[in-house]
Structures are given as structure tokens and as C-alpha cells.
Design an enzyme around this catalytic site. Structure first.
Site: not given
Length: 361
Positions: A54, A112
Site C-alpha cells: 500500500c 496511508h
């Protein structure tokens, strides 16, 4: 097109593997909107996630640099923050360039890319192992995004939370709705801009939408999408010859594909909004993902490996009258996205020095 430049809508769900699109003829998924979108756009069959996890993907997407260049080598959390493993405020990102070129910009969903705050009692909080993954992004770290409805990293698909606009860390919004549906509603509001508060109507716009599903937990998906797959078993759904159903045990194929179908439905709503608002011709639309999902192939779950189920990603781009529909086997890496999009949008002369990706526009 305000200013003579195209709008951009960039949609990238998390952990959506390339094979999970019906028109590819591989996974037995239901994706009617993506199938239709693929017939209208250019499909890059060999697009890859240059670091299939991610945070590194997102940093490469925004900065146009590989992990060794932007410093985001692995996922951002309280264990990796001591290595300064997060996107730096000083990094010049695609959104910084577009901001300076007069774009009104929105970011919706999972980011993130920031270090967890010491005030993590206002975020997701520590997980069972004491590691904090969620984070609050301060306004000065938002790299030119004007409209903000986002969070760091939290896998509560049915009870997501967000920081909206200039909200402080203790002013998060808690929602009780499937995150993909909620974020699509917010994205549609941004595109329609009916009250003129979401964006400047006199500027071209850029919108990045980062859905968390079909990322785990796989059980957090609306039942109506699960029911579309009837009583099919894991063995019927996972038709790849390299799947090991026992090590580790694979239990969630139906729910994973159900989330894929749910993402497809919400993506279809975005496309319909662009059509209803007369913005199709003036808008570059991209559908892709940060990485895939092994789902039992080679005896693995998750990502972070260089197998077909993890490394290649969906990539479809549509701009009517400018990009010829079809397929191409160009190997597009993640750092290539920033310079290619900037060039395609007419601001290629503003690509920052130090960008490591290639312009494939």
C-alpha cells in the site's frame, strides 16, 4: 474544459487484482461497468505495481519516484516511523504541480502515507500487537489537495471514519455505511459541485479516489454482492491452476469477488455522473489499483510478491477523442504514472526534476 486542460478522475481500490475484471476472461467475476469502460478506453495489460504494497505504491504514484527515491520503503505505521518511512512534506507531488497549474483538487479515501500521531486515541488506535497504522494528515501535508475527505489506514469497511476539510484530529467523522458507497457519494458531490463549495467551478479539477475494499477483512462486504455469486464454492471461484486451497486455508473467495463487484457498481455511478454532468469528453478517467491479491495462488494470501496475482494491476484509461480505445502491452510502472499524466494533461513542462518514472503519454 476550464483553462483548456482536461479534468482527471483517478480511482484506485486497494488489493484489486488484474485478473478480477470480467473482460479479462480469468477470474469468474461480475464487473459489467468495468467491462464496458474497458471497451471505451485503453487497457494496459502489462501495467504493474513496482512495489506491490500500500504505502510504497501511493508514494510512487504521487512523487514519480521509486521507494529508494522518496523514502517510503514499506507500509507506514508506528514501527517504521523511526526510519522516516513516510511521504515527506517537501516532496513535490503530482498534486503540488496541478495545484500550481490552477487545478481544483480532491482526495477521498485511504491515504496511508503519514506517520501516526502521538494523539492516536483519535484515530484507529493500536491494533492487537500494539502497532498504530492509522494517521491524521495535517493540512500542510496534503500536497495541494483543496478538498479533503480522507484517513490514514483503517480497515473498518462498515464503520469508516474520515477527516473532512480542515478538521482537527479530534474532529473525525464516523460513518456507518460501506466505505465504498459513502466515498462514492462524496466523490459524486465533488464532481457535481451543485453548491460551488466542493471545488472552484472556474478551474479544471483533479479527483483521486482510494477505496479500501476489496482489501481485507473480506467478511465486511454488503450481502447483496455476496448473493450475486450464489452457492459457488472456493474451488469453483478460484479457477487458477496454481491455487493451494489448504496452505494457508482459503476461505474468502466469494467475499473477495463480492467486494470487487461492489467496487464495480460504485465506479459505474462515478462514470454515470460524469456523463450526466456533460463532463465525459473533458475528463481523463483512470481505473487501477495499488497491487493485487494472491487468494491462495502459490499457497499464499495477500501481496508483496512478484507473482501474477500480486504484481500486475488493472489499468484502464479513457479520454474520448484523445486516447484510442484498445489494448497495449506497455509495461507501465508505478513511478511512470506521475510524469505520464502530467504530460497528458498539458503540463509536461512542469514535471519536477528528480522524477524517476518515464513519460509514456
Amino acid at each position: 474544459m476550464p483553462g483548456g486542460r482536461p479534468n482527471l478522475v483517478f480511482v484506485f481500490p486497494d488489493e484489486f487484482r488484474q485478473q478480477a475484471m470480467g473482460f479479462m476472461g480469468q477470474d469468474p467475476v461480475l464487473t459489467p461497468n468495468l467491462d464496458r469502460f474497458a471497451s471505451e478506453g485503453l487497457v494496459l495489460t502489462d501495467a504493474v505495481s513496482s512495489r506491490p504494497v500500500c504505502s510504497p505504491y501511493r508514494a510512487m504514484l504521487l512523487s514519480g519516484k521509486y521507494p529508494h527515491g522518496n523514502g517510503v520503503l514499506t507500509n507506514c505505521n508506528s514501527e517504521t516511523v523511526k526510519y522516516e518511512n513516510y511521504l515527506k512534506e517537501t516532496e513535490r507531488c503530482i498534486s503540488d504541480v496541478l495545484h500550481d497549474c490552477g487545478y481544483s483538487q480532491g482526495y477521498i479515501g485511504k491515504l496511508h502515507l503519514d506517520p501516526p500521531s502521538e494523539q492516536h486515541e483519535f484515530t484507529e488506535g493500536p491494533r492487537g500487537n500494539g502497532v498504530v497504522w492509522d494517521s491524521y494528515t495535517t493540512p500542510e501535508r496534503r500536497h495541494g489537495f483543496d478538498f479533503w475527505h480522507s484517513y490514514g489506514c483503517c480497515d473498518w469497511h462498515f464503520k469508516p471514519h474520515y477527516w473532512h476539510g480542515d478538521a482537527r484530529i479530534d474532529q473525525r467523522i464516523d460513518i456507518e455505511e460501506w466505505s465504498v458507497k459513502h466515498e462514492t457519494d462524496i466523490g459524486i458531490e465533488f464532481i457535481r459541485n451543485q453548491d460551488g463549495k466542493q471545488r472552484d467551478p472556474n478551474k479544471p479539477f483533479s479527483l483521486m479516489m482510494s477505496f479500501n475494499p476489496p482489501h481485507p477483512p473480506f467478511d465486511q462486504v454488503p450481502i447483496e454482492y455476496v448473493e450475486m455469486y450464489g452457492d459457488k464454492t472456493n474451488e469453483e471461484l478460484l479457477n487458477r491452476g496454481n491455487v493451494d486451497f489448504d496452505s494457508p486455508p482459503v476461505q474468502h473467495a466469494k467475499n473477495y469477488f463480492a467486494a470487487v463487484t461492489g467496487v464495480d457498481e460504485q465506479f459505474g455511478r462515478i462514470l454515470q455522473t460524469l456523463k450526466d454532468e456533460g463532463l465525459e469528453e473533458d475528463t481523463i478517467v483512470v481505473f487501477t489499483s495499488d497491487h493485487g491479491e494472491m487468494m491462495g495462488s502459490h499457497g499464499r494470501l495477500g501481496k508483496s510478491v512478484w507473482y501474477e496475482e500480486s504484481f500486475p494491476v488493472p489499468f484502464i484509461i479513457r479520454w474520448p477523442g484523445h486516447i484510442q480505445p484498445g489494448e497495449d502491452n506497455l509495461m507501465l510502472g508505478t513511478p511512470d504514472l506521475m510524469p505520464s499524466l502530467l504530460s497528458l494533461m498539458g503540463v509536461g513542462d512542469q514535471i519536477p526534476e528528480g522524477v524517476e518514472g518515464s513519460d509514456h503519454s
